[in-house]
Design an enzyme around this catalytic site. Structure first.
Site, PDB file in Angstrom:
ATOM      1  N   ASP A 112       0.922  -1.302  -0.077  1.00 21.93           N
ATOM      2  CA  ASP A 112      -0.121  -0.064  -0.056  1.00 21.93           C
ATOM      3  C   ASP A 112       0.893   1.223   0.064  1.00 21.93           C
ATOM      4  OD1 ASP A 112      -1.889  -2.004   0.324  1.00 21.93           O
ATOM      5  OD2 ASP A 112      -3.023  -0.877   1.656  1.00 21.93           O
TER       6      ASP A 112
ATOM      7  N   GLU B 276      -4.034  -6.677  12.964  1.00 18.26           N
ATOM      8  CA  GLU B 276      -3.526  -6.443  11.424  1.00 18.26           C
ATOM      9  C   GLU B 276      -2.108  -6.384  11.510  1.00 18.26           C
ATOM     10  OE1 GLU B 276      -4.785  -4.010   7.517  1.00 18.26           O
ATOM     11  OE2 GLU B 276      -5.790  -3.649   9.452  1.00 18.26           O
TER      12      GLU B 276
END
Length: 820
Positions: A559, A790
């Site tokens: 990302d 996460e």
């Protein structure tokens, strides 16, 4: 031409004698003009034909971009049905709900649980939402096939949901649930706590349901028929206490309604609730409560109803136990109901079998882990297995040749998901890491999942990176992420799992996979090629650099990890090059097992693993590490810009825009982090490589990548470290500790520690310390918060991002087992 006409007007008698010849010449001229016209016409015809060919080629390319791959399916037809795989047909394949089951069929009948604490401010619970603020929830045990046990802690309430399956018949067998509700933590006044449990059965466009009522208000059972299940019956048994006695008093309500789809079930139930009811037990302590009333439709709903919902609500005091049984009409010789003491015995048997199998598989007790840490590891594996989902629907795809998104033909996908609350759908590169763990637990299951993913391939060899199949999955996705773009890749991490499966996979299985593997490899090798031989570039970087401190590269999976500040076609992306080296190696191994030509893959593997060539293309001397190359400025920042006011309108809100303090130029990207480690992570560097030493030094340096909680994603001395990418985008891969990359680092260090070389001892020491830190922090965070996360803070170790995140964070089980 005017001068020519003037000359002809001045001619004398001689020219008159030559008139016949002149007429002949004129005829020749006219013939020439005709010939020229014919040539022109032929040219126009050829041009038109060329245009038609180009249009046809464009149409064909556009069609291929959104058409299924023509090869034989990797998964044989019917392979997931009740005839071929009855043991997996029913399952907890609805990861987005707290508790529910369905079959692996396109239009499955679904079952589920909702609950509501009867107190002020309590909300109806159904789908997993981070905003619900549950203290913890998740599977404590789940074998991925026949049994599961989950604990849900919801603000003073403990719900234990259990299921067990029993084989029989022709439709995937039968199953039973047990839901135990009690006050959490033994708080005072537990006997006064009032709760409503809602059990439902719903169709998804096909099948019929029929209610069976007792006393006009209690839905005792639902009988039904569907294509995949034949005749069946779901029975809601009366509640009991922990000791097995009947609960003294309950209130029953039921709902018979239609919904636009499964994704609106919560809305249907919520809109049917009424507070007009009174709970009146024999002791006289009356109190109002909320229950389902008549359904009058959803406000503003324009979708046609096609999902039939039958719901049983029981309202009672705690503690209580409720059981639900599913019985198939194809079972002719039933050994009695799977309920009460029989269900208790079956649950105990499956629990013991799970614990025994877990130890045989991972050996954590043998390694000396105490019971609490073993239970933590069991929960990590169980949540990944309990998070398996079966999805069916159409993806929305868009290629550069399409003006608008196009629907891909309907497909099914059986896959694990990263997060039940935030990402309850399939992600391509995540699944490669998921299957590293699941392949160790159940290779057959893992082989099936890999085949499912390869069957999503288009004719070009592209696999969409995010799978949003069906209305329930679509309801959890922001609109901007729904359409998948056919020029956007994703790391082929699925090949990590396939590499683990190669040794035990039947040749027939590999033969069905191989044409698709070859197409995927060729697609990556062509569409993601770089500006120089043996270089690669991720397509699809954000094209609007003014919005971002550093334009994102979603295709890479990393990302907002810093890349070249100004995206261009001259970029060379190191991580993609390393992924292609791995892909070449795995394709070569698969080809050799099948006795197919493997030399093209071996040649590419040798070229991409050539350490000298790797250095020439990606070693940044000023950084002392490997790096990307591109049009890069090392001096960029975000500045708040005040927009100009328009007369008669309020001034626009200030916004952050990027400013470039130094013009970009072709250079290596000044970012030391995960991308820099990829030649080590995928073990492309030789054990004696002189470049191993500076990488190991950076990994062990607290000022750079080392933290007490794992390797951080970006060096602390990087200009981008923990910097926001926009006003609304906090840092993501800019310092946090990510478990998937730390797992690859441990796997690589373990390998270098076992091979002769000058860096062997340093790799071994780094391996031991990193493994200890990672296990210690993940267990501590799980014990404190109740979740795997996460990613993790590199400064405090605290979990961050979505939770529960029992996707690749569950790789901690393999780390504990030292299984690489």
């Amino acid at each position: 031409m005017a001068a020519e006409r003037r000359r002809r007007g001045a001619e004398g008698p001689r020219e008159a004698r030559n008139r016949p010849r002149e007429r002949g010449a004129a005829r020749g001229e006219r013939g020439g003009r005709a010939a020229l016209g014919l040539v022109a016409a032929l040219g126009l015809g050829l041009a038109a034909a060329g245009s038609l060919v180009l249009l046809w080629g464009r149409w064909r390319a556009a069609a291929r971009a959104v058409s299924p791959h023509p090869a034989e399916p990797a998964l044989p037809p019917g392979a997931t049905g009740p005839d071929s795989a009855p043991h997996r047909f029913w399952g907890s394949y609805r990861p987005h709900v707290y508790f529910g089951m369905k079959t692996r069929s396109p239009r499955s009948v679904v079952t589920g649980l909702m609950w509501l604490q009867q107190r002020d401010g309590a909300e109806l619970r159904h789908t997993c939402e981070q905003s619900d603020g549950l203290q913890r929830y998740g599977w404590v045990m789940h074998d991925g096939q026949s049994f599961g046990l989950q604990d849900i802690h919801d603000r003073g309430l403990l719900l234990r949901t259990e299921f067990v399956k029993r084989p029989g018949g022709r439709h995937g067998g039968e199953w039973s649930w047990r839901v135990t509700a009690r006050q959490d933590g033994g708080a005072a006044g537990s006997q006064a706590a009032l709760i409503s449990l809602f059990f439902y059965v719903a169709t998804d466009g096909q099948g019929t349901l029929r209610p069976h009522l007792e006393d006009g208000t209690r839905l005792a059972a639902v009988s039904g028929t569907s294509e995949e299940l034949g005749d069946f019956k779901v029975t809601f048994l009366r509640p009991s206490t922990d000791s097995g006695d009947d609960v003294p008093y309950c209130s029953y309500h039921y709902l018979d309604a239609w919904s636009p789809g499964l994704h609106r079930l919560t809305d249907v139930v919520r809109s049917s609730l009424s507070s007009r009811f009174v709970f009146t037990p024999p002791d006289g302590s009356r109190r109002r409560f909320v229950a389902v009333d008549k359904f009058r439709g959803l406000p503003g709903a324009e979708e046609a109803a096609h999902s039939h919902l039958l719901l049983h609500q029981v309202t009672l005091r705690l503690p209580a136990v409720v059981e639900v049984t599913f019985e198939s009409g194809s079972v002719r010789e039933r050994r009695g109901a799977l309920a009460g003491p029989v269900l208790t015995a079956e649950l105990a048997r499956h629990q013991a079998a799970f614990e025994r199998r877990f130890e045989e598989t991972f050996g954590l007790e043998h390694k000396g882990f105490p019971a609490p840490q073993r239970r933590f590891a069991q929960a990590a594996l169980s949540n990944m297995l309990g998070g398996m989902g079966h999805f069916h629907g159409r993806s929305l795809l868009r290629s550069p040749l399409h003006h608008h998104p196009v629907s891909f033909p309907e497909r099914s996908l059986f896959t694990a998901v990263p997060s039940r609350s935030f990402f309850p759908r399939g992600f391509l590169w995540d699944e490669g890491f998921h299957q590293l763990l699941l392949a160790r637990w159940d290779p057959e299951l893992s082989r099936e999942v890999v085949a499912h993913w390869l069957d999503l391939m288009t004719a070009e060899g592209w696999i969409p990176r995010e799978q949003i199949l069906g209305d329930e999955a679509l309801a959890k996705v922001p609109p901007e992420f729904v359409v998948q773009h056919s020029d956007t890749a994703n790391p082929p991490a699925l090949l990590l799992a396939l590499q683990r499966l190669l040794g035990s996979a039947p040749p027939s299985y590999l033969r069905r996979l191989f044409p698709r593997l070859r197409s995927w490899y060729e697609w990556l090798n062509t569409t993601q090629s770089g500006p120089l031989p043996y270089t690669f570039r991720w397509r699809g970087r954000d094209p609007d650099p003014e919005r971002f401190l550093n334009p994102k590269t979603l295709a890479s999976g990393l990302d907002d990890y810093p890349r070249a500040s100004h995206p261009s076609e001259d970029e060379r992306h190191l991580d993609l090059r390393c992924w292609m080296a791995l892909a070449s190696r795995v394709l070569a191994e698969a080809a050799e097992r099948l006795e197919e030509p493997s030399e093209p893959y071996r040649h590419m593997e040798r070229a991409l693993s050539d350490n000298e060539l790797l250095e020439r293309l990606h070693w940044a001397h000023e950084l002392g590490a490997f790096a990307d190359f591109g049009n890069h400025s090392g001096a960029v920042g975000l500045r708040r810009e005040v927009g100009r006011a328009t007369p008669g309108r309020p001034p626009p809100a200030p916004r952050l825009v990027r400013v470039v303090h130094e013009p970009p130029r072709p250079r290596f990207v000044s970012a030391l982090g995960y991308v820099s480690l990829f030649p080590l992570l995928l073990r492309l560097l030789r054990p004696d490589s002189p470049r191993l030493e500076p990488l190991l030094a950076a990994m062990s340096d607290e000022r750079r990548l080392w933290s007490p909680f794992g390797l951080r994603s970006l060096s602390r001395d990087s200009p981008m470290y923990m910097q926001r990418n926009t006003e609304h985008d906090p840092p993501y891969w800019r310092g946090s500790v990510w478990i998937n990359i730390n797992y690859l680092a441990l796997r690589a260090l373990h390998g270098y520690a076992e091979q002769p070389g000058p860096h062997r001892e340093r790799a071994a020491k780094l391996y031991r310390e990193l493994r200890h830190n990672l296990i210690h922090n993940l267990y501590r965070q799980y014990a404190e918060s109740g979740y795997l996360w996460e990613h993790y803070s590199d400064s405090t170790g605290r979990g961050q991002g979505s939770h529960p995140f029992t996707g690749w964070s569950a790789l901690v089980v393999l780390v504990m087992a030292e299984d690489y």
